[in-house]
Write an enzyme that holds these catalytic residues in place. Structure first.
Site, PDB file in Angstrom:
ATOM      1  N   TYR A  98       0.834  -1.200   0.000  1.00  0.00           N
ATOM      2  CA  TYR A  98       0.000   0.000   0.000  1.00  0.00           C
ATOM      3  C   TYR A  98       0.871   1.254   0.000  1.00  0.00           C
ATOM      4  O   TYR A  98       0.564   2.235  -0.681  1.00  0.00           O
ATOM      5  CB  TYR A  98      -0.937   0.006   1.210  1.00  0.00           C
ATOM      6  CG  TYR A  98      -1.973  -1.082   1.143  1.00  0.00           C
ATOM      7  CD1 TYR A  98      -3.137  -0.919   0.390  1.00  0.00           C
ATOM      8  CD2 TYR A  98      -1.791  -2.288   1.815  1.00  0.00           C
ATOM      9  CE1 TYR A  98      -4.083  -1.929   0.313  1.00  0.00           C
ATOM     10  CE2 TYR A  98      -2.737  -3.301   1.742  1.00  0.00           C
ATOM     11  CZ  TYR A  98      -3.882  -3.113   0.989  1.00  0.00           C
ATOM     12  OH  TYR A  98      -4.816  -4.113   0.910  1.00  0.00           O
ATOM     13  N   ASN A 121     -12.708  -0.767  -4.588  1.00  0.00           N
ATOM     14  CA  ASN A 121     -12.622  -1.038  -6.021  1.00  0.00           C
ATOM     15  C   ASN A 121     -13.860  -1.810  -6.483  1.00  0.00           C
ATOM     16  O   ASN A 121     -14.089  -2.935  -6.043  1.00  0.00           O
ATOM     17  CB  ASN A 121     -11.350  -1.850  -6.295  1.00  0.00           C
ATOM     18  CG  ASN A 121     -11.242  -2.328  -7.723  1.00  0.00           C
ATOM     19  OD1 ASN A 121     -11.936  -1.857  -8.613  1.00  0.00           O
ATOM     20  ND2 ASN A 121     -10.355  -3.284  -7.939  1.00  0.00           N
ATOM     21  N   CYS A 129      -6.779  -5.115  -7.667  1.00  0.00           N
ATOM     22  CA  CYS A 129      -6.525  -4.729  -6.273  1.00  0.00           C
ATOM     23  C   CYS A 129      -5.941  -5.886  -5.462  1.00  0.00           C
ATOM     24  O   CYS A 129      -5.325  -5.661  -4.419  1.00  0.00           O
ATOM     25  CB  CYS A 129      -7.795  -4.189  -5.621  1.00  0.00           C
ATOM     26  SG  CYS A 129      -9.202  -5.290  -5.692  1.00  0.00           S
ATOM     27  N   HIS A 130      -6.081  -7.113  -5.961  1.00  0.00           N
ATOM     28  CA  HIS A 130      -5.521  -8.271  -5.261  1.00  0.00           C
ATOM     29  C   HIS A 130      -3.994  -8.260  -5.277  1.00  0.00           C
ATOM     30  O   HIS A 130      -3.367  -8.974  -4.502  1.00  0.00           O
ATOM     31  CB  HIS A 130      -6.049  -9.584  -5.868  1.00  0.00           C
ATOM     32  CG  HIS A 130      -5.723  -9.758  -7.313  1.00  0.00           C
ATOM     33  ND1 HIS A 130      -6.484  -9.199  -8.324  1.00  0.00           N
ATOM     34  CD2 HIS A 130      -4.709 -10.427  -7.929  1.00  0.00           C
ATOM     35  CE1 HIS A 130      -5.963  -9.522  -9.498  1.00  0.00           C
ATOM     36  NE2 HIS A 130      -4.879 -10.264  -9.272  1.00  0.00           N
ATOM     37  N   GLU A 156      -1.597 -16.144 -10.890  1.00  0.00           N
ATOM     38  CA  GLU A 156      -0.707 -15.253 -11.618  1.00  0.00           C
ATOM     39  C   GLU A 156       0.764 -15.655 -11.479  1.00  0.00           C
ATOM     40  O   GLU A 156       1.581 -15.308 -12.334  1.00  0.00           O
ATOM     41  CB  GLU A 156      -0.929 -13.812 -11.180  1.00  0.00           C
ATOM     42  CG  GLU A 156      -2.287 -13.299 -11.620  1.00  0.00           C
ATOM     43  CD  GLU A 156      -2.486 -11.818 -11.338  1.00  0.00           C
ATOM     44  OE1 GLU A 156      -1.541 -11.125 -10.935  1.00  0.00           O
ATOM     45  OE2 GLU A 156      -3.620 -11.350 -11.544  1.00  0.00           O
TER      46      GLU A 156
END
Length: 163
Positions: A98, A121, A129-130, A156
């Site tokens: 963050y 979001n 946002c993950h 991912e």
């Protein structure tokens, strides 16, 4: 105000509620998330305007798509919109804190405000946002729940197949 269309799809993360209007994709909601989602009474059920979103989500879940190419129309404050725009710059398979995101928007002391914007979001997965984690490297809140955030990050990193 143009009509908002919606459909619900099954995904490897559980059911997702998708909503769009002529401006683009407005929302992806986790039906079984922290705040269970259902369509608003003014929305019209229609899958057709969301077919491309569905196709790209399925390709993403199959590990075949790394970058979404959809018209997005999230609604938020100018600050939120700026944060969400910068989220899209985080490369597939990578994470940032963050604090790092706050620095990227030009306000390094705004990590708490960035966290609040991140949590608001309206288009998770597509606006990634993950990919934002705590400064200690630990996973922090996610609207769909931390297990879903873990799955998305593992997908991912090619550590998990969802389809």
């Amino acid at each position: 105000m143009s009509p908002r269309f919606y459909t619900q799809i099954e995904s490897p993360l559980g059911p997702l509620l998708l909503a769009a209007d002529e401006a683009g994709l407005r929302e992806i909601l986790f039906v079984n998330g922290r705040h269970p989602a259902k369509p608003q009474s003014s929305w019209k059920p229609d899958r057709a305007p969301l077919n491309e979103t569905i196709r790209q989500l399925q390709a993403y879940f199959a590990g075949e798509l790394e970058t979404f190419d959809l018209p997005l129309a999230p609604e938020g404050t100018p600050f939120q919109l700026g944060v969400w725009h910068r989220l899209c710059d985080i490369p597939y398979g990578e994470t940032i804190s963050y604090g790092q995101l706050a620095s990227r928007i030009g306000n390094p002391k705004a990590s708490r405000a960035v966290g609040l914007a991140n949590g608001s979001n309206p288009i998770p997965i597509v606006i990634p946002c993950h990919r934002v984690i705590g400064s200690n490297g630990k996973l922090t809140g996610y609207g769909g729940g931390l297990p879903i955030k873990e799955k998305l990050l593992a997908l991912e990193r090619r550590q998990l197949r969802l389809l």
